[in-house]
Design an enzyme around this catalytic site. Structure first.
Site, PDB file in Angstrom:
ATOM      1  N   SER A  89     -20.995  26.544  22.097  1.00 18.62           N
ATOM      2  CA  SER A  89     -21.589  25.016  22.257  1.00 18.62           C
ATOM      3  C   SER A  89     -21.040  24.134  23.355  1.00 18.62           C
ATOM      4  O   SER A  89     -19.937  24.365  23.902  1.00 18.62           O
ATOM      5  CB  SER A  89     -20.813  24.391  20.558  1.00 18.62           C
ATOM      6  N   TYR A 125     -13.773  21.344  15.996  1.00 15.33           N
ATOM      7  CA  TYR A 125     -15.008  22.215  16.038  1.00 15.33           C
ATOM      8  C   TYR A 125     -15.301  22.689  17.458  1.00 15.33           C
ATOM      9  O   TYR A 125     -15.274  23.949  17.734  1.00 15.33           O
ATOM     10  CB  TYR A 125     -16.463  21.345  15.694  1.00 15.33           C
ATOM     11  N   LYS A 138     -14.688  26.509  19.236  1.00  7.88           N
ATOM     12  CA  LYS A 138     -15.508  27.267  20.110  1.00  7.88           C
ATOM     13  C   LYS A 138     -15.076  27.635  21.536  1.00  7.88           C
ATOM     14  O   LYS A 138     -15.503  29.039  21.901  1.00  7.88           O
ATOM     15  CB  LYS A 138     -16.703  26.513  20.242  1.00  7.88           C
TER      16      LYS A 138
HETATM   17  C1  WQD Z   1     -27.603  13.125  19.143  1.00  9.04           C
HETATM   18  C2  WQD Z   1     -27.565  11.636  19.277  1.00  9.04           C
HETATM   19  C3  WQD Z   1     -26.159  10.230  18.080  1.00  9.04           C
HETATM   20  C4  WQD Z   1     -28.354  10.162  14.254  1.00  9.04           C
HETATM   21  C5  WQD Z   1     -23.529  17.400  18.081  1.00  9.04           C
HETATM   22  C6  WQD Z   1     -22.428  18.056  18.147  1.00  9.04           C
HETATM   23  C7  WQD Z   1     -22.611  19.310  19.121  1.00  9.04           C
HETATM   24  C8  WQD Z   1     -23.811  20.207  18.808  1.00  9.04           C
HETATM   25  C9  WQD Z   1     -25.068  19.420  18.563  1.00  9.04           C
HETATM   26  C10 WQD Z   1     -22.937  22.109  17.423  1.00  9.04           C
HETATM   27  C11 WQD Z   1     -26.333  10.948  19.507  1.00  9.04           C
HETATM   28  C12 WQD Z   1     -27.693   9.731  17.797  1.00  9.04           C
HETATM   29  C13 WQD Z   1     -27.904  10.618  15.587  1.00  9.04           C
HETATM   30  C14 WQD Z   1     -29.019   9.078  13.973  1.00  9.04           C
HETATM   31  C15 WQD Z   1     -28.496   8.160  16.268  1.00  9.04           C
HETATM   32  N1  WQD Z   1     -23.451  20.895  17.413  1.00  9.04           N
HETATM   33  N2  WQD Z   1     -27.943   9.588  16.517  1.00  9.04           N
HETATM   34  N3  WQD Z   1     -28.905   8.179  14.899  1.00  9.04           N
HETATM   35  O1  WQD Z   1     -23.570  14.382  18.369  1.00  9.04           O
HETATM   36  O2  WQD Z   1     -25.178  15.241  20.399  1.00  9.04           O
HETATM   37  O3  WQD Z   1     -24.137  16.900  19.026  1.00  9.04           O
HETATM   38  O4  WQD Z   1     -24.771  18.351  17.402  1.00  9.04           O
HETATM   39  O5  WQD Z   1     -22.952  22.892  18.167  1.00  9.04           O
HETATM   40  O6  WQD Z   1     -21.523  20.061  19.327  1.00  9.04           O
HETATM   41  O7  WQD Z   1     -21.628  17.300  18.626  1.00  9.04           O
HETATM   42  O8  WQD Z   1     -25.806  15.533  17.990  1.00  9.04           O
HETATM   43  O9  WQD Z   1     -27.819  15.257  16.537  1.00  9.04           O
HETATM   44  O10 WQD Z   1     -25.649  14.272  15.997  1.00  9.04           O
HETATM   45  O11 WQD Z   1     -26.853  13.097  17.868  1.00  9.04           O
HETATM   46  O12 WQD Z   1     -28.825   7.336  17.050  1.00  9.04           O
HETATM   47  O13 WQD Z   1     -29.274   8.704  12.790  1.00  9.04           O
HETATM   48  O14 WQD Z   1     -28.297  10.967  18.571  1.00  9.04           O
HETATM   49  O15 WQD Z   1     -25.475   9.030  18.236  1.00  9.04           O
HETATM   50  O16 WQD Z   1     -26.128  10.161  20.428  1.00  9.04           O
HETATM   51  P1  WQD Z   1     -24.710  15.061  19.226  1.00  9.04           P
HETATM   52  P2  WQD Z   1     -26.552  14.412  16.878  1.00  9.04           P
END
Ligand code: WQD
Length: 322
Positions: free
Chosen positions: A116, A140, A144
Site C-alpha cells: 500500500s 496499518y 504493510k
Molecule cells: C481520500 C481523500 C480525505 C472522504 C486511504 C488509506 C490508504 C489506502 C487508500 C489502503 C482524503 C478525503 C474522504 C470524505 C473527504 N488504503 N475525503 N471526504 O486516506 O487517501 O487513503 O485509502 O491501502 O492507505 O490511507 O483515502 O478515500 O479515505 O480519502 O474529503 O467523505 O478524500 O480527506 O484527502 P486516503 P480516502
C-alpha cells in the site's frame, strides 16, 4: 496454479477475474469476513478459512498443486488499525508469515504481495517513487511495510520470486457485483451522502494544493488487477525477481475535482459540497510515480476517474435499488 488469498474480496476478486481471463488456473482462500462468494467466476474453487490456519494452508497448497500465491487477504482500515494494532499485526503480519511459511514448505516459487501507499510517510515529493523513504503513519501502514520485509527476506531465503505492489487510491469496479461494499473511502462516502440527500463532505480546503483540497492518485481496480497479471507473468519468467512497485497513474486529482466528477457521473450536478475540518493524519498530496512499473512490467493505467466513478456508481445502485 495460483492461490489468491482474499480472492472473494473487492480487490482480490478483480485479480481472480483478470488471471482466469488470461488462462491462469486459480484457487481462492477467503474467510468471507469481507469477501462474498458471488464475486467468484463459475469454476473457481473457494476454500473457506483463515490465512492464520497453517494446516488448512498446507492442505490447500498440496490439493491444488499451487506454485504461485497472490496474497491479498488483509485488514485495511487505517482508523481501525490505530484502535486495534495487535489485531492488525496478527491478521496482516502473522497472517502473511503463516502463508509464507506454508509457501516455503510447499516449494511455491512465485509470491505477489498486496502492499500500500500507506508505507510512505507524509511527503513533499511531487511524485512518490519507490525510493522515497518509508515512514508509515498508522499501524496499518506498518503492517504493510513489515510485510514487504518479510516477503523480500523469505523470497531470498527460500528461492521465491517476489513482487510487493503498493496500491494508491483504488476505486471503480469491473462489474456491479464486484464493487466495493465498504463505505470507508472518498467515492463510496460521497455516494452515501448523495443518496441520503446530503451534500458531499470535504475534509478541509485549506491545504497547500491548487484548490486547497487534498490530492490523491486514484487508480481503477481493473488497472490494479492487470498490474497483478503483469507481475505474475514476470515472476514466472524471472525466478530471481524481487520487485517493489507502485501501482498508480502518476496523475493527481483533488478531492474537489473528484467530488465534481461524482456529481456529474451520478446526476447530482449543482450540489455544493460542505467543507468540514481537516481529517487528522491526511497528507496534502500523495501521487505515485508510475515510472518504475512502466519500465519493469510495461504496465500503465488505462482508465480515468470518470470511468472509476461510473463503474462504482453502477455497483452502488445495484445494491441500493430505487
Ligand atoms: C481520500 C481523500 C480525505 C472522504 C486511504 C488509506 C490508504 C489506502 C487508500 C489502503 C482524503 C478525503 C474522504 C470524505 C473527504 N488504503 N475525503 N471526504 O486516506 O487517501 O487513503 O485509502 O491501502 O492507505 O490511507 O483515502 O478515500 O479515505 O480519502 O474529503 O467523505 O478524500 O480527506 O484527502 P486516503 P480516502
Amino acid at each position: 496454479m495460483w492461490l489468491i488469498t482474499g480472492g472473494a474480496g473487492y480487490i482480490g476478486s478483480h485479480v481472480v477475474r483478470e488471471l482466469t481471463a488470461a488462462g491462469e488456473g486459480v484457487v481462492v482462500l477467503d474467510d468471507l469476513s469481507g469477501g462474498d462468494p458471488v464475486r467468484l467466476p463459475a469454476g473457481v474453487p473457494l476454500e473457506r478459512g483463515s490465512v492464520l490456519d497453517a494446516e488448512l494452508l498446507a492442505r490447500v497448497l498440496r490439493d491444488h498443486a499451487v506454485d504461485g500465491i497472490v496474497h491479498v487477504a488483509a485488514k485495511k482500515q487505517v482508523g481501525e488499525s490505530v484502535e486495534r494494532p495487535l489485531y492488525y499485526y496478527r491478521e496482516n503480519v502473522e497472517g502473511l508469515r503463516t502463508v509464507l511459511d506454508a509457501a516455503a514448505a510447499a516449494g511455491v516459487r512465485r509470491f505477489v504481495f498486496s502492499s500500500s501507499a500507506a508505507v510512505y510517510g507524509p511527503t513533499d515529493a511531487d511524485l512518490v517513487t519507490e525510493r522515497t523513504p518509508c515512514a508509515p503513519m498508522s499501524p496499518y501502514g506498518e503492517t504493510k511495510l513489515a510485510g514487504e520485509w518479510l516477503v523480500a527476506a523469505a523470497g531470498k531465503a527460500h528461492g521465491m520470486a517476489t513482487a510487493s505492489l503498493r496500491y494508491f487510491n483504488v476505486a471503480g469496479a469491473a462489474s456491479p457485483e464486484l464493487a466495493d461494499t465498504g463505505v470507508s473511502n472518498l467515492v463510496p462516502m460521497v455516494f452515501q451522502r448523495l443518496a441520503a440527500g446530503q451534500p458531499p463532505l470535504v475534509f478541509g480546503d485549506d491545504y497547500p494544493t491548487p484548490d486547497g483540497t487534498c490530492v490523491r492518485d486514484y487508480v481503477h481496480v481493473r488497472d490494479v488487477a492487470s498490474a497483478h497479471l503483469a507481475a505474475a507473468r514476470r515472476l514466472t519468467a524471472d525466478p530471481d525477481a524481487a520487485l517493489v512497485l507502485n501501482i498508480g497513474t502518476g496523475v493527481g486529482v483533488s478531492v474537489a475535482e473528484m467530488v465534481a466528477v461524482i456529481g456529474e457521473a451520478t446526476g447530482h450536478t449543482g450540489v455544493t459540497p460542505e467543507v468540514g475540518p481537516r481529517r487528522p493524519g491526511d497528507p496534502a498530496r500523495v501521487v505515485a510515480s508510475a515510472e518504475a512499473i512502466a519500465g519493469e512490467l510495461d504496465w500503465r493505467a488505462r482508465y480515468d476517474v470518470r470511468q472509476m466513478v461510473e463503474s462504482a456508481w453502477a455497483g452502488w445502485q445495484a445494491r441500493h435499488p430505487g
